[in-house]
Design a protein around this motif. Structure first.
Motif, PDB file in Angstrom:
ATOM      1  N   THR A   1       0.856  -1.186   0.000  1.00 61.81           N
ATOM      2  CA  THR A   1       0.000   0.000   0.000  1.00 61.81           C
ATOM      3  C   THR A   1       0.894   1.239   0.000  1.00 61.81           C
ATOM      4  O   THR A   1       2.092   1.165   0.307  1.00 61.81           O
ATOM      5  N   PRO A   2       0.341   2.409  -0.317  1.00 62.04           N
ATOM      6  CA  PRO A   2       1.153   3.630  -0.270  1.00 62.04           C
ATOM      7  C   PRO A   2       1.800   3.862   1.098  1.00 62.04           C
ATOM      8  O   PRO A   2       2.968   4.266   1.173  1.00 62.04           O
TER       9      PRO A   2
ATOM     10  N   ASP B   1       2.172   7.388  -5.367  1.00 59.01           N
ATOM     11  CA  ASP B   1       1.821   5.987  -5.165  1.00 59.01           C
ATOM     12  C   ASP B   1       0.336   5.839  -4.851  1.00 59.01           C
ATOM     13  O   ASP B   1      -0.307   4.867  -5.275  1.00 59.01           O
ATOM     14  N   SER B   2      -0.214   6.789  -4.112  1.00 62.44           N
ATOM     15  CA  SER B   2      -1.652   6.754  -3.810  1.00 62.44           C
ATOM     16  C   SER B   2      -2.467   6.898  -5.085  1.00 62.44           C
ATOM     17  O   SER B   2      -3.493   6.222  -5.267  1.00 62.44           O
TER      18      SER B   2
ATOM     19  N   TYR C   1      -2.239   3.671  -6.928  1.00 59.84           N
ATOM     20  CA  TYR C   1      -2.967   2.647  -6.177  1.00 59.84           C
ATOM     21  C   TYR C   1      -4.463   2.763  -6.431  1.00 59.84           C
ATOM     22  O   TYR C   1      -5.160   1.757  -6.659  1.00 59.84           O
TER      23      TYR C   1
ATOM     24  N   PHE D   1       4.451   9.365  -1.703  1.00 60.37           N
ATOM     25  CA  PHE D   1       3.163   8.928  -1.135  1.00 60.37           C
ATOM     26  C   PHE D   1       2.003   9.401  -2.005  1.00 60.37           C
ATOM     27  O   PHE D   1       1.061   8.647  -2.275  1.00 60.37           O
TER      28      PHE D   1
ATOM     29  N   ASN E   1       4.652   1.239   1.513  1.00 57.93           N
ATOM     30  CA  ASN E   1       5.790   1.561   0.657  1.00 57.93           C
ATOM     31  C   ASN E   1       6.564   2.773   1.166  1.00 57.93           C
ATOM     32  O   ASN E   1       7.798   2.786   1.164  1.00 57.93           O
ATOM     33  N   THR E   2       5.838   3.788   1.606  1.00 57.74           N
ATOM     34  CA  THR E   2       6.498   4.982   2.132  1.00 57.74           C
ATOM     35  C   THR E   2       7.306   4.640   3.380  1.00 57.74           C
ATOM     36  O   THR E   2       8.434   5.129   3.562  1.00 57.74           O
TER      37      THR E   2
END
Length: 474
Positions: A126-127, A229-230, A233, A226, A130-131
């Motif tokens: 998930t974001p 990536d969000s 996602y 973030f 990963n962050t």
């Protein structure tokens, strides 16, 4: 008769060269009287490293040691002929004993110990996850080195995202943060900073003087990651789920003893910086201080302990091999030899062949142009190895660590930040970059091409570096 005459003339030339070197003391190769041709082997060495793996990867893999030997010979042979055996030997011994050997021993110890730390299991990419993984890897990089942190963290990050349709950006930001910028806070983090430590820069100088620059870059990159990536996602919502080749399972850490050994590495380096017994061993005219001999012995012992205490399956899980450290050892042997005349010419300042470069980084009032130091160091570090680039500009700034840490602190910070941060601009700017690229590509991540990656770094990193210039280096 003609052959005899030719041989006589050749012998006379060699004799003249050797005789003229009598004015140079052992280790003094007369940088002020050297022309620009002396720098060509150094340029050839760096260009070979930059282009060889791209233009002819298989041939390079089999022959990189021969490339290093060729360029090194183009320095050593003329040094003996034109400067004399004793000055050449003294310069070579100084470089080998005080810089190359300690440098390689540290890299060997970190590589060996970090290769014994294995993270197994899998998280869902998930974001937020990963962050967090990128933040952990970024923090680790200053203590186990950018190479060590990349080795430890890249596979868990790839496993967490191997069921994501969009995962290229994860690896790109990993290279930005873990393989480069995260290594800026201690001499353990990135090879250029350890070379500075060997030159006399205090261990914690980079921690205190690069913390604001590093914190700003890391904060911006993590926030941007973030958000990006969000977006990716959410973009995958509603699409058919991809089969996860590595289903989620609990994270397990193996090789924990190596964290203790890493603590030993830090302690050994701090010991060599604080313990000054005043005892030295003289080898080929070079004084090697006792504390540095003890430090290097401890580092080798810690690496040996890691090999003995880490189970073989743990190293196998990291796909550990000696190939990368052998390549680094051979290539850096060539780099350190080829840089000998370059540093000698830089030490000559305005009286040397690089007087134009001196003018470029000097303001009209004679002070250092810190913006020029930051961007020139960074630009060269983007395409050439950042460790020798750091040395070049360190020497260009005067080469006196005490002055650079005090009155020249902003200059040294600009050189250090340029070398470490801008190594992220290309795949060849720092050793871990290409390693991470190769591992990700092997795991079927559709990594961008050389120039495709530069589009990422140009769009994301260059604006950050411009902001840092305005805030910190003007």
């Amino acid at each position: 008769m003609a052959l005899k005459t030719g041989l006589t003339r050749a012998a006379a030339i060699v004799t003249l060269c050797l005789t003229s070197s009598a004015a140079f003391a052992a280790g003094d190769i007369g940088g002020g009287s050297m022309g620009g041709l002396w720098a060509l082997p150094f340029a050839g060495m760096l260009l070979s490293i930059a282009l060889g793996p791209i233009l002819f990867p298989h041939f390079w893999e089999l022959n990189y040691g021969k490339f290093a030997a060729f360029w090194a010979a183009l320095v050593l042979v003329p040094l003996v002929l034109f400067r004399g055996f004793e000055p050449a030997l003294g310069a070579l011994a100084h470089t080998a004993l005080l810089e190359y050997i300690p440098f390689i021993i540290l890299l060997f110890a970190l590589f060996t110990i970090a290769g014994g730390i294995l993270i197994m299991g899998n998280l869902h990419g998930t974001p937020a996850t990963n962050t967090a993984l990128l933040a952990i890897g970024t923090l680790m990089a200053s203590f186990v080195g950018t190479t060590g942190a990349s080795i430890i963290m890249i596979r868990p990050v790839l496993r967490a995202n191997d069921n994501r349709r969009h995962n290229v950006h994860v690896v790109v930001f990993f290279i930005f943060l873990v393989s480069n910028i995260g290594g800026s806070l201690t001499p353990l983090g990135d090879p250029p900073l350890f070379l500075g430590f060997l030159r006399g820069v205090n261990f914690f100088w980079t921690t205190t003087h690069l913390l604001p620059e590093t914190a700003l870059a890391v904060a911006i990159l993590l926030a941007l990651f973030f958000a990006l990536d969000s977006w990716f996602y959410r973009k995958e919502d509603g699409m058919p789920a991809l089969k996860d080749p590595t289903p989620d399972r609990d994270i397990k850490l193996y090789g924990k003893v190596n964290f203790l050994l890493l603590g030993g590495v830090i302690a050994a380096i701090l010991m060599s910086a604080s313990w000054k017994p005043g005892v030295a061993v003289t080898i080929a005219g070079v004084h090697v201080e006792l504390q540095n001999i003890v430090r290097d012995g401890i580092l080798l012992a810690l690496a040996a302990l890691s090999l003995m205490l880490t189970p073989n399956p743990v190293r196998a899980g990291n796909e550990f091999s000696w190939g990368p450290i052998k390549e680094v050892a051979k290539l850096f042997a060539g780099i350190f030899i080829c840089i000998i005349p370059v540093l000698a010419m830089l030490q000559a300042g305005r009286d040397g062949a690089f007087s134009g470069l001196v003018s470029l980084v000097t303001n009209p009032d004679g002070s250092h142009n810190t913006v020029a130091y930051f961007w020139l160091t960074g630009a060269l570090s983007s395409f050439l190895d950042n460790a020798p680039t750091y040395l070049v500009f360190f020497e260009l700034a005067g080469g006196d660590p005490q002055k650079l840490m005090t009155t020249g602190a902003l200059t040294l910070a600009a050189i250090s930040a340029g070398a470490v941060f801008m190594g992220a601009n290309t795949y060849i700017g720092n050793a871990p970059n290409f390693m991470v690229y190769a591992i990700a590509k092997d795991r079927k991540v559709r990594m961008p091409s050389f120039f495709g990656y530069m589009l990422w770094s140009g769009a994301i990193l260059i604006p950050i570096f411009l902001l840092q210039t305005v805030i910190f280096f003007r």
